[in-house]
Design an enzyme around this catalytic site. Structure first.
Site, PDB file in Angstrom:
ATOM      1  N   GLU A 137       0.832  -1.209   0.000  1.00 57.07           N
ATOM      2  CA  GLU A 137       0.000   0.000   0.000  1.00 57.07           C
ATOM      3  C   GLU A 137       0.868   1.262   0.000  1.00 57.07           C
ATOM      4  O   GLU A 137       0.722   2.164   0.822  1.00 57.07           O
ATOM      5  CB  GLU A 137      -0.961  -0.021   1.191  1.00 57.07           C
ATOM      6  CG  GLU A 137      -1.921  -1.205   1.121  1.00 57.07           C
ATOM      7  CD  GLU A 137      -2.979  -1.225   2.212  1.00 57.07           C
ATOM      8  OE1 GLU A 137      -2.906  -0.389   3.137  1.00 57.07           O
ATOM      9  OE2 GLU A 137      -3.876  -2.090   2.144  1.00 57.07           O
TER      10      GLU A 137
ATOM     11  N   GLU B 178      -3.801  -9.092  -0.248  1.00 56.44           N
ATOM     12  CA  GLU B 178      -4.418  -8.874   1.072  1.00 56.44           C
ATOM     13  C   GLU B 178      -5.923  -8.810   0.875  1.00 56.44           C
ATOM     14  O   GLU B 178      -6.412  -8.128  -0.032  1.00 56.44           O
ATOM     15  CB  GLU B 178      -3.898  -7.580   1.697  1.00 56.44           C
ATOM     16  CG  GLU B 178      -4.394  -7.316   3.108  1.00 56.44           C
ATOM     17  CD  GLU B 178      -3.727  -6.086   3.728  1.00 56.44           C
ATOM     18  OE1 GLU B 178      -2.484  -5.956   3.573  1.00 56.44           O
ATOM     19  OE2 GLU B 178      -4.420  -5.253   4.339  1.00 56.44           O
TER      20      GLU B 178
END
Length: 814
Positions: free
Chosen positions: A427, A507
């Site tokens: 991220e 994820e």
């Protein structure tokens, strides 16, 4: 035909080379250096010096995490994201002597990980600073050492300030193992072997061994190199010549050698059969053995296909993984092999076959266990690149350290067969940027090139929470696999947006659950909070989240929502669920007094939540029948009863002997439901296949708490000072039924050859110390962790609580 001739030639060389040398020498030795350190929490002037008096400091053994010993603190600058546990500055000192016979050898100190900003001193001399708290590193001590009766002082300053520097609980201190390494003048360098298998078939595997050999003397060295391969039974199965070729290494130089060795009839490594070989590399000079260096490896082939997903050894395999932070619950981040093994054992039983090391290089022990137990690993490097997520995080060290840190990680981990993917970042803010900001693309290419230069056998990915077509990382073309965090509704069509590359859910899910807590109606899904940047205004007054699979973070999903998609499409290589276990920090959706995550399939103490059995029903061939919730409610309440099951056609539910009906999973549903009016008594589920009973499960209404049950995961542990036994504590009524609402304070007495290492109960909001001799039960359960001393004998454990019958347990130490 050429391939067969080459194989026979290599095999002949291999067989004539497998001979034992009688030459004698002192070879490289690696000694655990964890015992008898002095520790002080706080700054202390001149603590690095040999004359400093540390007599008043605490004596302890490593690994050590000082933050886990501190009280939870609402005002901690780490915030609840960091677990509301303070960091600070700490000092460690170790005094040791070296015999005169050590003169002439080279002495190194290896740290597997220090969080963070460590500076290491030997006899007052600074050896260097390492900001990254997750990567291992080595320093040479030799120029500053004294021998004989003279004392040497190794001092380490650890600066886990200022805060916040992490988005989760990092721990503080020398929390991984430390090793003292002694070598001669010529030796295999730190992480100096690289083993790959570029060709594998039924007849033989071509094993490539690349070796970096260092000469730290002031003279040129002429050496011979011999490699011997052993199978899992320690039998010699292949090798290289010990004297056919001589190599010269210039003074102060490094020789990089590469050789191919044929290994007949290779036994492949897999998740169900994690077979391991080892190679011993022997360096000889002038007929004397200078070094022996052992490397464990496995032989397997991996492939990611755009349409067919992942295959291992030519067989399609869905990656069924979980993300794991590095803390070990009540033990904090202080690494312990038994604790990691327990986590992996619980996950393996669930059907999990893969681990993502979110979001940092893992402890070496984790990868060793994944090799041995059969887990695939996504080995992740960074949570931050150059753009910050917190004011004092890794972005401050990026320019100076990121290439070195990444190289060290790849070099350290590339021999592990469990590692199948490198992740260069999670991220990363560089995903975004206007047309003038090209940093994401440039860094992506730099990181990919760095990894590929050291290991070209594994694909590289980044975990992206931005899936738009302008994502700077994805459009860079630097990475081999497209990785999405969340966005499960886009998985079906991901190949249309990003054609030509395999896909994996790096994820997924972010469901929220408190073990043993249930919000009804269960078919009403709660997204808490409504958006990631908006504080929660609803929620439960007791800061719980429902253990029905009906609560998730707004960016995620319930477990079942994502599971249905991932299992449906072959092009989805697999997923990594956020998370396998609860962890300290990031208590979404709440803030204080919550201090631990709600994301886990298993709670912080290691007790499975109900959804664990949903995964088990899909991910394994076990016959599963799990009934929820408990059966202690108010008479007249309408209760939603769920069942997870497998290997059956249907489930019938009975309340006090009366059938409440048969349920069958419809379509892609993964559970069945009954709505019924509560009355105390016995709830019984029966699963059937072809009309025959497959399994039964019964839940009874519990009476008042009356006693304690103790269940240990081990009947004996080793007298090594590090081995652990995990004792599950259950409050029961007078009939032995678990009491689901019990909150009794359980007192523990431990005597003999063990001591209390930690206590926990899985509650995300408990402010009790993890290092106490008591713990309140949470929803009927708590946990006691006992650690061995260094002498054989027994450990006597007694659990007591006011108004409850006591319980005792004995564990052998042998």
């Amino acid at each position: 035909m050429i391939q067969i001739k080459n194989y026979l030639l290599l095999l002949f060389i291999s067989l004539i080379a497998v001979v034992n040398s009688n030459a004698q020498s002192t070879v490289t030795r690696s000694t655990n250096f964890n015992n008898n350190w002095k520790f002080y929490l706080g700054e202390d002037k001149d603590a690095q010096g040999t004359a400093f008096n540390d007599a008043a400091w605490r004596t302890l053994n490593l690994p050590h995490d000082w933050s886990i010993e501190l009280p939870f603190d609402k005002s901690s600058p780490t915030g609840t994201g960091g677990g509301a546990l303070r960091g600070g500055v700490g000092w460690y000192r170790k005094t040791f002597v070296l015999p005169d016979m050590t003169k002439g050898q080279h002495v190194f100190i290896d740290f597997d990980g220090v969080y963070c900003n460590s500076e290491v001193f030997i006899n007052g001399h600074s050896l260097g600073i390492r900001p990254n708290g997750y990567i291992g590193f080595r320093y040479e001590l030799t120029p500053y050492l004294q021998y004989g009766n003279a004392k040497n002082v190794l001092a380490v300053k650890v600066n886990n300030d200022p805060q916040p520097n992490s988005r989760w609980y990092s721990g503080s201190g020398i929390y991984r193992n430390v090793w003292l390494v002694t070598t001669g003048n010529v030796f295999v360098d730190h992480w100096g072997t690289y083993i790959s298998t570029p060709f594998i078939d039924d007849k033989f595997a071509k094993v490539q061994i690349q070796t970096a050999i260092k000469n730290v003397s002031d003279k040129k060295a002429t050496i011979q190199i011999k490699h011997t391969i052993y199978d899992a039974t320690n039998k010699v199965v292949a090798g290289s010549s010990s004297g056919a070729v001589q190599f010269n290494i210039e003074a102060g130089g490094v020789l990089k050698d590469s050789i191919f060795i044929p290994l007949p009839h290779p036994h492949l490594w897999s998740v169900n059969d994690p077979y391991l070989y080892k190679v011993e590399t022997q360096i000889t000079r002038n007929g004397k053995i200078e070094d022996r260096y052992t490397t464990t490896f496995g032989i397997r082939s991996c492939k990611f296909d755009v349409n067919d997903g992942f295959s291992l050894n030519g067989q399609h395999l869905k990656i069924r993984g979980v993300c794991m932070h590095h803390d070990l619950g009540c033990l904090g981040t202080a690494i312990n092999t038994d604790a990691i093994e327990r986590q992996l054992r619980i996950l393996k039983e669930m059907g999990c076959n893969a681990i993502r090391t979110s979001h940092n290089p893992p402890a070496p022990e984790l990868l060793e266990l994944c090799d041995k137990m059969g887990f695939l690993v996504m080995d992740e490097a960074f949570d931050i690149w150059k753009k910050a997520k917190n004011p004092y995080d890794y972005h401050l060290s990026w320019d100076q350290w990121h290439i070195r840190d990444l190289q060290d990680q790849v070099q350290r981990d590339r021999n592990h067969p469990s590692v199948i993917i490198w992740s260069a970042g999670n991220e990363i803010p560089e995903q975004w940027g206007d047309s003038t900001d090209n940093s994401g693309t440039l860094i992506s290419k730099e990181l990919a090139a760095t990894i590929q230069a050291m290991d070209s056998t594994r694909p590289i990915v980044t975990a992206n929470n931005e899936t738009a077509s302008w994502n700077k990382l994805l459009v860079s073309g630097a990475f081999d696999i497209t990785g999405y965090n969340y966005h499960h509704s886009e998985y079906a069509d991901v190949l249309k947006k990003w054609p030509g590359k395999p896909f994996i859910s790096t994820e997924a899910v972010s469901a929220l659950q408190t073990r043993g807590s249930y919000d009804m109606p269960s078919d009403s899904i709660r997204r808490w909070p409504v958006r990631w940047d908006i504080p929660l205004t609803t929620g439960n007054a007791d800061t719980t989240c429902s253990a029905y699979d009906n609560c998730s973070a707004p960016w995620g999903s319930t477990h079942e929502e994502t599971m249905k998609v991932v299992e449906k499409y072959n092009h989805i290589s697999g997923l990594f669920v956020w998370t396998g276990f609860d962890y300290i920090g990031e208590p979404t959706p709440y803030e204080w007094p919550a201090r631990s995550a709600y994301f886990g399939i298993v709670d912080l103490a290691g007790f499975p939540k109900d959804v664990y059995y949903m995964y088990q029903s899909v991910w394994t061939n076990k016959t599963v029948l799990h009934l929820l919730p408990h059966w202690n409610w108010r008479t007249g309440d309408t209760i939603d009863v769920w069942a997870y099951y497998s290997n059956a056609d249907e489930v019938e539910l009975y309340l006090n002997g009366k059938s409440l009906g048969i349920r069958k999973k419809m379509g892609d549903d993964l559970h069945v439901v009954w709505k019924t009016i509560f009355e105390p008594g016995t709830l019984k589920a029966v699963s059937r296949k072809n009309g025959q009973i497959v399994k039964e499960e019964t839940i009874k209404t519990a009476g008042a708490p009356a006693g304690i049950q103790l269940l240990t995961d081990k009947k004996s542990i080793s007298p090594d000072g590090t081995s652990l036994a995990f004792i599950s504590v259950q409050v029961v009524d007078k009939e032995g039924n678990p009491v689901p609402y019990a909150a009794n304070d359980i007192q523990f007495t431990v005597s003999g050859e063990g001591f209390i290492a930690g206590v926990d109960n899985g509650s995300q909001t408990s402010m009790e110390s993890f290092k106490a001799n008591h713990r309140k039960a949470f929803n009927g359960k708590c946990l006691l962790v006992v650690q061995s001393k260094d002498k054989a004998g027994n450990i006597a454990i007694r659990a007591t609580s006011s108004g409850l019958a006591a319980a005792s347990l004995s564990i052998g130490v042998q």
